[in-house]
Write a protein that holds these residues in place. Structure first.
Motif, short mmCIF file in Angstrom:
data_model
loop_
_atom_site.label_atom_id
_atom_site.label_comp_id
_atom_site.label_asym_id
_atom_site.label_seq_id
_atom_site.Cartn_x
_atom_site.Cartn_y
_atom_site.Cartn_z
N GLU A 156 0.82 -1.21 0.00
CA GLU A 156 0.00 0.00 0.00
C GLU A 156 0.85 1.27 0.00
OE1 GLU A 156 -2.97 -0.52 3.06
OE2 GLU A 156 -4.06 -1.92 1.76
N ARG A 157 2.10 1.15 0.42
CA ARG A 157 3.03 2.28 0.27
C ARG A 157 3.47 2.36 -1.18
NH1 ARG A 157 8.62 3.67 1.05
NH2 ARG A 157 9.19 1.46 0.89
N ALA A 158 3.79 1.23 -1.79
CA ALA A 158 4.10 1.13 -3.23
C ALA A 158 5.25 2.01 -3.66
CB ALA A 158 2.85 1.45 -4.07
N ALA A 159 6.24 2.13 -2.81
CA ALA A 159 7.42 2.94 -3.13
C ALA A 159 8.67 2.25 -2.63
CB ALA A 159 7.29 4.33 -2.52
N PRO A 160 8.97 1.04 -3.14
CA PRO A 160 10.12 0.28 -2.64
C PRO A 160 11.44 1.02 -2.88
CG PRO A 160 9.31 -0.66 -4.69
CD PRO A 160 8.30 0.35 -4.26
N GLY A 161 12.33 0.90 -1.93
CA GLY A 161 13.64 1.53 -2.06
C GLY A 161 13.66 3.01 -1.81
N THR A 162 12.56 3.58 -1.33
CA THR A 162 12.48 5.01 -1.04
C THR A 162 12.11 5.22 0.42
OG1 THR A 162 10.13 5.44 -1.45
CG2 THR A 162 11.57 5.30 -3.38
N SER A 163 12.18 6.46 0.85
CA SER A 163 11.80 6.81 2.23
C SER A 163 10.37 7.35 2.29
CB SER A 163 12.77 7.86 2.79
OG SER A 163 12.76 9.04 1.98
N LEU A 164 9.64 7.29 1.20
CA LEU A 164 8.26 7.77 1.20
C LEU A 164 7.43 7.00 2.21
CD1 LEU A 164 7.21 8.30 -2.53
CD2 LEU A 164 7.23 10.00 -0.73
N ARG A 165 6.62 7.72 2.99
CA ARG A 165 5.77 7.06 3.98
C ARG A 165 4.29 7.18 3.62
NH1 ARG A 165 8.38 3.51 5.17
NH2 ARG A 165 6.77 2.98 6.71
N THR A 166 3.96 7.91 2.57
CA THR A 166 2.56 8.05 2.18
C THR A 166 2.10 6.80 1.43
OG1 THR A 166 3.24 9.16 0.13
CG2 THR A 166 2.69 10.55 2.02
N GLY A 167 0.78 6.65 1.31
CA GLY A 167 0.22 5.55 0.54
C GLY A 167 0.01 5.95 -0.91
N TRP A 168 -0.07 4.95 -1.78
CA TRP A 168 -0.14 5.27 -3.21
C TRP A 168 -1.47 5.92 -3.59
CZ3 TRP A 168 -3.37 3.18 -7.03
CH2 TRP A 168 -4.12 2.06 -6.68
N LEU A 169 -2.56 5.58 -2.93
CA LEU A 169 -3.83 6.25 -3.24
C LEU A 169 -3.82 7.69 -2.77
CD1 LEU A 169 -6.51 3.50 -2.49
CD2 LEU A 169 -5.74 4.34 -4.72
N ASP A 170 -3.14 7.97 -1.68
CA ASP A 170 -2.99 9.37 -1.25
C ASP A 170 -2.23 10.17 -2.30
OD1 ASP A 170 -2.88 11.49 1.11
OD2 ASP A 170 -0.88 11.37 0.24
N ARG A 171 -1.20 9.57 -2.87
CA ARG A 171 -0.43 10.27 -3.89
C ARG A 171 -1.25 10.47 -5.17
NH1 ARG A 171 3.44 6.67 -1.67
NH2 ARG A 171 3.62 5.36 -3.54
N VAL A 172 -2.09 9.51 -5.48
CA VAL A 172 -2.99 9.67 -6.64
C VAL A 172 -3.89 10.88 -6.44
CG1 VAL A 172 -4.97 8.66 -7.84
CG2 VAL A 172 -2.96 7.26 -7.36
N LEU A 173 -4.54 10.96 -5.29
CA LEU A 173 -5.47 12.07 -5.02
C LEU A 173 -4.73 13.39 -4.90
CD1 LEU A 173 -7.88 10.37 -2.45
CD2 LEU A 173 -8.30 10.83 -4.88
N GLY A 174 -3.51 13.37 -4.38
CA GLY A 174 -2.75 14.60 -4.19
C GLY A 174 -2.35 15.29 -5.48
N LEU A 175 -2.40 14.57 -6.60
CA LEU A 175 -2.06 15.16 -7.89
C LEU A 175 -3.28 15.68 -8.64
CD1 LEU A 175 0.65 12.62 -9.12
CD2 LEU A 175 1.01 14.97 -8.36
N ARG A 176 -4.43 15.63 -8.00
CA ARG A 176 -5.66 16.07 -8.65
C ARG A 176 -6.22 17.31 -7.97
NH1 ARG A 176 -8.78 10.23 -9.13
NH2 ARG A 176 -7.23 9.21 -10.48
N GLU A 177 -7.05 18.01 -8.72
CA GLU A 177 -7.78 19.11 -8.13
C GLU A 177 -8.67 18.58 -7.02
OE1 GLU A 177 -11.28 21.03 -10.18
OE2 GLU A 177 -9.76 22.60 -10.47
N GLU A 178 -8.76 19.33 -5.93
CA GLU A 178 -9.58 18.88 -4.82
C GLU A 178 -11.04 18.75 -5.24
OE1 GLU A 178 -10.48 19.95 -0.13
OE2 GLU A 178 -9.17 21.22 -1.34
#
Length: 439
Positions: A156-178
């Motif tokens: 659910e983090r979907a960011a192997p090898g990185t220090s990202l702690r957010t989830g991938w669905l959060d990142r999807v929504l974060g790139l869209r207009e609210e």
């Protein structure tokens, strides 16, 4: 993660789904399920009233309204046994590895020259034949992980090898207009999945009909409380005021939906279960045009180390029956609206190829993914088949020839309008399987 959650009263709660029998997994035996850990760690707060315990400011970068598919992520938690659901019957090693729990080839619903579908999944066969359902075989993470907790968190983090702690669905929504308060929804639970962890807001609810304020027992009381709460949050900083305003908007909308009621269309008959009710409510939100973009639904209890059951009944049969019935009813209910929906199933890992001595299978690696939607390139089993010969296995497990993020990336690019997925899935390559058509 800003979770807007109005907890229903005890009589509104569905029965909690617990593992049918002890699985012997340390993660579960110690009580360290993903959700209990999140509660203990304070990473996902419940709300008494309307606002979230953890306040963040939403980061939105998109400038255009969303016009892509509604993405539905159905998590089959516990370790879905894809080898007994989508059976590689033509592989001679299958029957060798699973002489007792394997599904006989003669009763399978044939998909192609290699694979057949478990007969309990018959409600989905018509969708497969119609090109609205597809399977991807041998899917997994880049690095095998057989721990429920760790595998779920990493997937659910979907960011192997990185220090990202957010989830991938959060990142999807974060790139869209609210969008509206219903932009991202966890349905069937008061706690959002860790895929939503981060700065973007999402709504977590048991059901549309149970969503409300305990103090507001009728429309007049809801209006009175809503007015008071709006006034209370006038001039509040965005990190506090925005979740409150979103929750109030959600209350207003769900009150209207409750008043109108809901009847599935086209003869759809959902199973009378938590999963059936959750999928029914997702269809309800889609058809009500409340601004749903992403929905997550959990269906657990797949950790079948023992007593998996036989072809005509038992644990696996019953779960596949419920899963297939819920998905078939969902597709039927949506009708033409399915053309703007893509549903994908994910599980933390597949099961070991060889059956164990307890009538079940242990934690494995490669999994089967189901894809449902109008844009799916259906009637196909996608992916490279690694085979089940001893030399093809990875520590006794089905090898994963497709990284799961590749499937998600293609869905986001072709169906959900994502121009680039590099910030959602760091390090993702350019390879795609062609599992969906472009809008």
């Amino acid at each position: 993660m800003t979770t807007i959650d109005l907890t229903p009263t005890p009589d509104q709660l569905p029965a909690t789904i617990e593992p049918r029998k002890p699985c012997g997994c340390p993660d579960y035996e110690r009580g360290m399920s993903r959700r209990s850990f999140l509660k203990r760690a304070g990473l996902s707060g419940l709300v008494a009233g309307i606002a979230s315990q953890t306040m963040f400011t939403r980061l939105a970068f998109a400038s255009a309204p969303y016009s892509g598919d509604v993405l539905i992520v159905l998590s089959l938690r516990g370790g879905f046994d894809g080898l007994n659901a989508i059976v590689p019957a033509a592989d001679p090693d299958y029957a060798t590895w699973r002489p007792n729990v394997g599904i006989p080839s003669g009763i399978l619903l044939q998909l192609d020259g290699m694979f057949g579908m478990h007969p309990a999944m018959a409600p989905l066969k018509g969708l497969y034949d119609a090109g609205q359902l597809a399977v991807v075989q041998a899917v997994g993470m880049a690095e095998p992980n057989r721990s429920h907790f760790q595998a779920m968190e990493e997937m659910e983090r979907a960011a192997p090898g990185t220090s990202l702690r957010t989830g991938w669905l959060d990142r999807v929504l974060g790139l869209r207009e609210e969008g509206t308060a219903f932009q991202g929804v966890q349905m069937g639970s008061s706690m959002a999945a860790s895929a939503f962890r981060g700065s973007s807001s999402e709504l977590a609810m048991w059901s549309v009909d149970s969503f409300g304020l305990d103090a507001a027992w009728d429309a007049d009381e809801l209006a009175r409380w809503s007015g008071a709460l709006r006034e209370l949050h006038q001039g509040a900083p965005p990190a506090i005021g925005q979740p409150a305003r979103s929750a109030l908007a959600a209350l207003t909308t769900t009150a209207q939906l409750q008043q109108v009621g809901y009847a599935p269309e086209n003869g759809a008959a959902y199973p009378d279960s938590d999963l059936g009710r959750a999928m029914r409510d997702v269809a309800r939100l889609i058809k009500s045009d409340v601004g749903l973009q992403v929905a997550a639904v959990d269906y657990g209890d797949w950790d079948m180390h023992a007593g998996m059951g036989g072809v005509g009944g038992g644990w696996l049969h019953d779960h596949l029956t419920e899963l297939s019935g819920a998905l078939a009813a969902f597709a039927t209910d949506l009708g033409p609206r399915l053309s703007d929906v893509t549903l994908v199933t994910l599980t933390e890992f597949g099961r070991r190829v060889e059956e164990n001595g307890s009538g079940g299978t242990d934690h494995g690696h490669g999994q089967a993914v189901l894809l449902l939607g109008g844009g799916v390139r259906g009637a196909q089993v996608h992916g490279q088949g690694p085979g089940l010969s001893p030399g093809a296995l990875v520590d006794g497990d089905l090898a994963a020839t497709t990284e799961y993020r590749t499937i998600l990336a293609e869905i986001l690019e072709k169906r959900c309008g994502a121009g680039s997925v590099g910030s959602i899935f760091p390090g993702i390559g350019s390879q795609r399987l062609g599992v969906v058509n472009a809008r």
